[in-house]
Motif scaffolding. Structure first.
Motif, mmCIF file in Angstrom:
data_model
loop_
_atom_site.group_PDB
_atom_site.id
_atom_site.type_symbol
_atom_site.label_atom_id
_atom_site.label_comp_id
_atom_site.label_asym_id
_atom_site.label_seq_id
_atom_site.Cartn_x
_atom_site.Cartn_y
_atom_site.Cartn_z
ATOM 1 N N PRO A 1 1.119 -0.640 0.069
ATOM 2 C CA PRO A 1 0.059 -0.032 0.444
ATOM 3 C C PRO A 1 1.237 1.315 -0.384
ATOM 4 O O PRO A 1 2.112 1.447 0.802
ATOM 5 C CB PRO A 1 -0.615 -0.322 1.215
ATOM 6 N N ASN A 2 0.421 2.224 -0.549
ATOM 7 C CA ASN A 2 0.824 4.140 -0.846
ATOM 8 C C ASN A 2 2.087 3.864 -1.699
ATOM 9 O O ASN A 2 3.261 3.561 -0.901
ATOM 10 C CB ASN A 2 1.314 4.431 0.616
ATOM 11 N N PRO A 3 1.988 3.177 -2.511
ATOM 12 C CA PRO A 3 3.571 3.556 -3.548
ATOM 13 C C PRO A 3 3.797 4.294 -3.097
ATOM 14 O O PRO A 3 5.859 5.008 -3.604
ATOM 15 C CB PRO A 3 3.035 3.021 -5.115
ATOM 16 N N TYR A 4 3.423 5.215 -3.083
ATOM 17 C CA TYR A 4 4.018 7.072 -3.105
ATOM 18 C C TYR A 4 5.198 7.047 -1.615
ATOM 19 O O TYR A 4 6.362 7.549 -1.977
ATOM 20 C CB TYR A 4 3.035 7.838 -2.483
ATOM 21 N N GLU A 5 4.368 5.831 -0.916
ATOM 22 C CA GLU A 5 5.329 6.165 -0.051
ATOM 23 C C GLU A 5 7.245 5.278 0.183
ATOM 24 O O GLU A 5 8.217 5.410 0.780
ATOM 25 C CB GLU A 5 5.056 5.507 1.786
ATOM 26 N N THR A 6 6.371 4.449 -0.384
ATOM 27 C CA THR A 6 7.621 2.804 -1.626
ATOM 28 C C THR A 6 8.861 3.685 -2.144
ATOM 29 O O THR A 6 9.579 4.143 -1.997
ATOM 30 C CB THR A 6 7.490 1.977 -2.269
ATOM 31 N N ILE A 7 8.471 4.839 -2.311
ATOM 32 C CA ILE A 7 9.310 6.018 -4.314
ATOM 33 C C ILE A 7 10.036 6.346 -2.930
ATOM 34 O O ILE A 7 11.092 7.335 -3.314
ATOM 35 C CB ILE A 7 8.563 6.395 -5.276
ATOM 36 N N LYS A 8 9.780 6.836 -2.539
ATOM 37 C CA LYS A 8 10.184 8.244 -1.231
ATOM 38 C C LYS A 8 11.241 7.536 -0.603
ATOM 39 O O LYS A 8 12.104 8.083 -0.283
ATOM 40 C CB LYS A 8 8.707 8.551 0.048
#
Ligand code: SF4
Length: 765
Positions: free
Chosen positions: A448-455
């Protein structure tokens, strides 16, 4: 059971299971046919040579036969000797041919030349690639400590690389993200209450011999695993009744005798009301329960308050339907298949409790060890290849603060929760994580939350991956290693402890294409550079031979038997001879150990926030011709199912003036928007949720067939919480509304919400 006993039990589960069935080659059935001893012609095969192997288009690992003509793979079929699938493979199994020859495959090692994630690469040699990875692993480990290295993996190809990370002393290997995004809660529930993992890689549920079945949010038929679907259909063809609980009219619901379109997030309320009804009306198996279960009295008094009158408005179901369903299931006991489910990371807190409820229902019905119920695996003793065991200079050091510490039921489980690794990588607390290795999993489309994974990825000093296809996660890597597909390599021996147990081996049907290398070769070369003496077999074939030798077998012998050998099974138990592999030998209806950790000894209903005004809950499932996000670029599968659709209730669609097939965009509670996706307008979904198949909406332009087709559910899941038992991440805690031609359209409220169900607060999003 005390917590330490749980831990002891968990650690010894394998041992406990070994005593439940056969361990030796005694009981081999006579071989039926010889497939690989000599190439032969079959009608339609045009004289192709046949090689038995094992599919890995998904994790189910069906035995297959690959047909080779003029050195090329031309067809894949099921291995007719397999008791699980016979000559059958699913659409994905067939399409392995197109994975092997996909022109978009990663063909040689690549090094990033542009910004991370920009997708600019230069071809480099294997030596350069492995030298650079080893240099960075060593440098970062020395600078920040062993736990600054993290590893995410999935599938058989990753086991050797995982050995290296473990040998370097890190506990941050998330093997597998699939565990913390999928089976974690169900595994904990059954391991604790029954002493073994009823639903993990395998699912020990005897649907073929059931007289009634219950599926709660389980999409058999869309989630296709050949033998599982086959057993489900066998059960139905023999007259089994079926109850399906699902907010969406799924393929399985289509076959149900009773279909309950439940409000999402309230399944535990229904299950608790059923348990209460079964106890109050003495529908349970009276000799079985007192003999084989502990905690009945605690259970009885804890569930007393959960009546049908209480549950009906919460679940948005009719009392007479709930009652009819449980009576139908009770009538068939003990031959009632209460399916344990598989993907269980739905709402965070409450996920283990929901599966605890399912295990209680199965136990009350006396279905444990009964034909048609939950059965016992028949273990086959597998040889251990002693040539894989890392020896290095590195001592494994416990970190001062472990990322696993806050989860009390994690000791027996693999690795560290993915969410904890990602949070620590972003914050640098409690210690820095600076290097990720990734093998066989597209974490951006999984967690969940790929934006966090990319960060988190942007915060790393170094990231590398071993992959076959250039998916989203690969393009964020600094070095990409092209790994061999399952059709180009040997893997460890596979043993299947199912209703008909068998042993088989994955073996290459062709030499590795292009410049790709096998996972064993890659790991061995990397280990050498890190001064780790891990892989002492010359190659993976030697490793397989060593494993087989310890089982009294060899590749030659196995292949002479068609690549597969069957064993006798021991799946059932008489109720008065039942000894569970728990500490007490009984099933735990109430788990005192949970209470000690401030968790629920007997499951309670925990309300998950309902959609905020104007939103619907986002739910998702599988497409029958795809595996996660892995197969969208496959020529044949892409042709069959190129994109997903957003299922929208017909009444909602009418109010919002949305036509079937119209292109829309979904926007979530954080304002994140999806790719354009076509609407599927249907009465087959509740008005308070929107559904889509998982894995679409590819954002890697290097996957030319899948790029931008459909929408990704993962990019819309930005609210999640972690299961308090073991840290799995919830996936059904995000909400969406519709955007049409740049106009945001709120989802109308068509179902009254009872006061027990508070709404998600948008200002806290
Ligand atoms: S279910 Fe299909 S994809 Fe999965 S292993 Fe079996 S044949 Fe392969």
């Amino acid at each position: 059971m005390r917590r330490r006993d749980f831990l002891k039990l968990s650690a010894s589960t394998t041992l406990a299971l070994a005593s439940l069935g056969l361990e030796t080659k005694e009981g081999f059935l006579k071989p039926c046919s010889t497939l690989a001893a000599a190439p032969k012609s079959l009608p339609g095969s045009l004289g192709a040579k046949e090689i038995p192997s094992v599919c890995e288009m998904c994790f189910w690992r069906c035995p297959i036969v690959a047909k080779i003509k003029n050195g090329k793979l031309v067809k894949i079929e099921g291995n007719p000797k397999s008791p699980a699938n016979g000559k059958r493979v699913c659409a994905r199994g067939n399409s392995g041919v197109q994975l092997l020859y996909d022109p978009d495959r990663l063909k040689y090692p690549l090094k990033r030349t542009g910004e991370r994630g920009e997708g600019k690469w230069a071809k480099i040699s294997w030596k350069e690639a492995l030298d650079e990875i080893a240099f960075n692993m060593d440098k970062i480990r020395k600078k920040y400590g062993p736990h600054s290295l993290a590893f995410f993996d999935h599938g058989a190809s990753a086991e050797f690389m995982r050995e290296i990370f473990q040998a370097l002393g890190t506990e941050n290997y998330s093997s597998e993200p699939a565990f913390y995004q999928c089976v974690g809660p169900v595994a904990v529930a059954y391991l604790t209450t029954m002493g073994y993992v009823v639903s993990g890689t395998r699912q020990y549920i005897d649907m073929a011999n059931a007289k009634a079945m219950l599926l709660v949010g389980t999409h058999i038929g869309e989630n296709v695993h050949v033998s599982h679907v086959r057993e489900f259909i066998q059960g139905l063809s023999k007259g089994a009744k079926l109850v399906v609980v699902d907010p969406r009219f799924s393929t399985a619901a289509n076959k149900a005798d009773i279909y309950l379109p439940i409000r999402p997030g309230t399944d535990t309320a229904l299950l608790l009301a059923w348990i209460n009804y079964v106890i109050e009306n003495k529908l349970y198996d009276e000799p079985f329960v007192p003999r084989n279960c502990t905690g009945f009295n605690e259970l009885k008094s804890a569930v007393k308050k959960y009546t049908f009158e209480w549950a009906a408005p919460i679940c948005d179901l009719k009392i007479e339907d709930m009652k009819a369903a449980i009576e139908l299931l009770a009538k068939a006991r003990p031959n009632t298949a209460i399916h344990p489910g598989r993907h269980s990371t739905w709402y965070g807190r409450g996920d283990v409790g929901r599966h605890h409820c399912l295990s209680i229902l199965a136990s009350l019905f006396g279905s444990i060890g009964a034909p048609g119920g939950i059965y016992f695996p028949t273990p086959i003793k597998k040889g251990h290849a002693h040539c894989v065991a890392c020896k290095g200079e590195n001592e494994v050091e416990e970190p001062d603060v472990s990322l696993r510490d806050k989860y009390p039921f994690i000791e027996a489980l693999p690795g560290t929760p993915t969410a904890e690794i990602i949070k620590a990588t972003i914050s640098g607390k409690p210690y820095p994580i600076k290097l990720w290795g990734i093998n066989g999993v597209n974490i951006i489309q999984t967690i969940p939350n790929p934006y966090e994974t990319i960060k988190a990825i942007k915060n790393l000093d170094f990231i590398f991956c071993e992959e076959m296809m250039p998916g989203e996660t690969a393009i964020w890597s600094d070095i990409i290693l092209p790994g061999a597909t399952y059709l180009e390599r040997y893997d460890s021996v596979y043993t299947y402890d199912l209703l008909t147990p068998y042993v088989t081996v994955r073996q290459p049907v062709t030499e590795p294409l292009f410049e790709v290398k096998t996972p064993y070769w890659i790991a061995k070369e990397l280990a050498k550079r890190l001064n780790l003496d891990c892989f002492r077999c010359g190659n993976e074939k030697e490793l397989v031979e060593e494993e087989l030798k310890q089982m009294g077998l060899s590749l030659e012998k196995l292949n002479a038997e068609g690549g597969l050998l069957k064993f006798k099974a021991n799946p059932y138990r008489k109720p008065d001879e039942l000894t569970m592999p728990t500490d007490t030998g009984k099933i735990l209806l109430s788990v005192p150990d949970f209470a000690e950790e401030d968790l629920d000894a007997v499951p309670k209903f925990v309300a998950t926030p309902a959609p905020p005004k104007g939103f619907a809950r986002l739910i998702y499932g599988r497409s029958p011709v795809h595996t996660f996000s892995r197969t969208m670029n496959n020529l044949w599968l892409n042709h069959e199912w190129p994109e997903n659709h957003a299922w929208i209730n017909d009444e909602v669609a009418a109010k919002l003036k949305i036509q079937d097939g119209e292109t829309i965009i979904l926007e979530n509670e954080h304002g994140k928007r999806s790719n354009p996706i076509k609407a599927k307008v249907t009465p087959g979904i509740r008005p308070d949720c929107i559904y889509m198949a998982h894995g679409f909406g590819c954002k890697s332009k290097h996957l030319t067939k899948a790029f931008k087709k459909g929408a990704s559910d993962q990019y819309l899941i930005t609210t999640y919480e972690n299961d308090p038992f073991m840290g799995a991440s919830s996936h059904r805690t995000s909400f969406v509304r519709i955007v049409k031609k740049d106009v945001v359209k709120d989802i109308p409220d068509l179902r009254p919400l009872p006061k027990e169900l508070p709404r998600f607060e948008l200002n806290k999003a």
